[in-house]
Write an enzyme that holds these catalytic residues in place. Structure first.
Site, PDB file in Angstrom:
ATOM      1  N   CYS B  86       1.060  -0.847   0.029  1.00  0.00           N
ATOM      2  CA  CYS B  86       0.302   0.405   0.031  1.00  0.00           C
ATOM      3  C   CYS B  86       0.537   1.432  -0.085  1.00  0.00           C
ATOM      4  O   CYS B  86       1.150   1.519  -1.209  1.00  0.00           O
ATOM      5  CB  CYS B  86      -0.931   0.082   1.051  1.00  0.00           C
ATOM      6  SG  CYS B  86      -2.556   1.510   0.329  1.00  0.00           S
ATOM      7  N   HIS B 194      -3.882  -5.038   1.123  1.00  0.00           N
ATOM      8  CA  HIS B 194      -3.188  -5.543   2.262  1.00  0.00           C
ATOM      9  C   HIS B 194      -2.542  -7.795   2.647  1.00  0.00           C
ATOM     10  O   HIS B 194      -3.992  -7.478   3.614  1.00  0.00           O
ATOM     11  CB  HIS B 194      -4.138  -4.887   4.037  1.00  0.00           C
ATOM     12  CG  HIS B 194      -3.477  -3.778   3.460  1.00  0.00           C
ATOM     13  ND1 HIS B 194      -2.450  -2.604   3.976  1.00  0.00           N
ATOM     14  CD2 HIS B 194      -4.163  -2.454   3.204  1.00  0.00           C
ATOM     15  CE1 HIS B 194      -2.263  -1.559   4.160  1.00  0.00           C
ATOM     16  NE2 HIS B 194      -3.573  -1.237   2.979  1.00  0.00           N
ATOM     17  N   GLU B 196      -0.813  -8.754   5.082  1.00  0.00           N
ATOM     18  CA  GLU B 196      -1.267  -8.638   6.094  1.00  0.00           C
ATOM     19  C   GLU B 196      -2.372  -8.350   7.254  1.00  0.00           C
ATOM     20  O   GLU B 196      -2.278  -8.292   8.232  1.00  0.00           O
ATOM     21  CB  GLU B 196       0.244  -7.834   7.068  1.00  0.00           C
ATOM     22  CG  GLU B 196       0.155  -6.428   7.694  1.00  0.00           C
ATOM     23  CD  GLU B 196      -0.523  -5.083   5.610  1.00  0.00           C
ATOM     24  OE1 GLU B 196      -0.800  -5.464   5.189  1.00  0.00           O
ATOM     25  OE2 GLU B 196      -1.024  -4.412   6.257  1.00  0.00           O
TER      26      GLU B 196
END
Lengths: 88, 221
Positions: B86, B194, B196
């Protein structure tokens, strides 16, 4: 010598400018039917001190390598001498 | 696998990244502050998402010129693995570690939602745990994720197989539906979604785990 720099950063013509397009649409809704090609950019002012040639080279470096992203933006600048008040 | 998660003023996905690379994968992960000039001895550098320097000037522009970036550039040049997620992707393009640029989403809205991605390449250190053509669900959260590159760069990316993730339903107007790319050496990955935030089923998807598992299988425990 002190110089005032005015830096203008605009999106390259090939890059979609959704902000400009939205404003253009709004202007049409406000009955400004003869307006088109709205593009929104950035205006940056800075003051630099030094010899003109040095300051100009430095400003070019700052404008091209920091203030704009050459992949998506065009940049131009103006440099003008600034009157400095002489102290007695 | 040792991972450094870089922190800039405004990073806000740093803790999630540390949690994913550290706790979930069960490996060492440590924060590195942006004013540091050296990286610790690590296998992976993760540049996390957020709003470094408030996204002022341009997203990622100021972070890309901060002291730690010189060390990250040297690390990448030496073949080290770097992931930008990002805002981290924006930082890596601003730093010239990846081609192209991320511009305002075509619809101007900040978009925050799970999106489906197609894994285009599994021959990278970041995607070997996936199968080619696999569809995964990973969230996006960005206002400037519209990938742009000039026609020559785009042709090169496609021709060299550097487009790693592609949106199934393009949420931001990115050219060629590009969601993630690698550099020509394939050791630097940038992606807007994302991974994560998708490493535990409790969070709705564990599809992002593959990125971390791929790296782990590449560099070893």
């Amino acid at each position: 010598m002190q110089y005032k720099a005015k830096v203008y950063v605009t999106l390259k013509p090939s890059i979609l400018d959704p902000q400009g397009r939205t404003v253009e649409r709004a202007l049409t809704h406000l009955n400004h039917q003869n307006v088109e090609g709205v593009r929104i950019g950035k205006y940056i002012e800075l003051t630099l001190e030094g010899e003109r040639a040095d300051v100009e080279a430095q400003l070019r470096d700052i404008s091209v390598n920091v203030l704009s992203n050459p992949i998506m933006e065009d940049v131009r600048f103006e440099l003008e001498e600034q009157a400095v008040e002489q102290s007695a | 696998m040792k991972t450094a998660v870089i922190q800039f003023p405004g990073s806000n996905c740093d803790a999630d990244a540390l949690h994913a690379a550290g706790n979930v994968i069960g490996q060492d992960a440590t924060f590195v502050w942006h004013t540091d000039t050296q990286l610790p001895d690590v296998d992976v550098v993760l540049v996390p998402g957020g709003f470094s320097y408030g996204d002022h000037l341009r997203s990622g522009a100021i972070a890309a010129r901060s002291p730690i970036m010189t060390a990250i550039r040297a690390f990448a040049d030496a073949g080290g693995y770097v992931i930008g997620i990002c805002n981290g992707f924006q930082i890596l393009t601003e730093a010239g570690l990846l081609p192209g640029a991320l511009t305002r989403n075509g619809h101007l809205h900040f978009t925050c939602q799970p999106v489906r991605l197609r894994v285009e390449r599994t021959n990278t250190p970041f995607t070997s745990a996936y199968t080619s053509g696999q569809t995964v669900t990973i969230p996006v959260a960005h206002g400037e994720g519209n990938y742009y590159a000039d026609a020559n760069t785009l042709d090169r990316l496609e021709g060299e197989g550097q487009v790693v993730f592609r949106y199934v339903d393009n949420p931001n107007g990115s050219l060629n539906d590009i969601a993630g790319i690698v550099n020509d050496r394939r050791n630097v990955l940038g992606m807007m979604p994302h991974p994560e935030r998708a490493v535990e089923h409790l969070l709705g998807s564990a599809d992002g785990l593959g990125v971390f598992q791929s790296l782990l299988s590449r560099v070893g425990a």
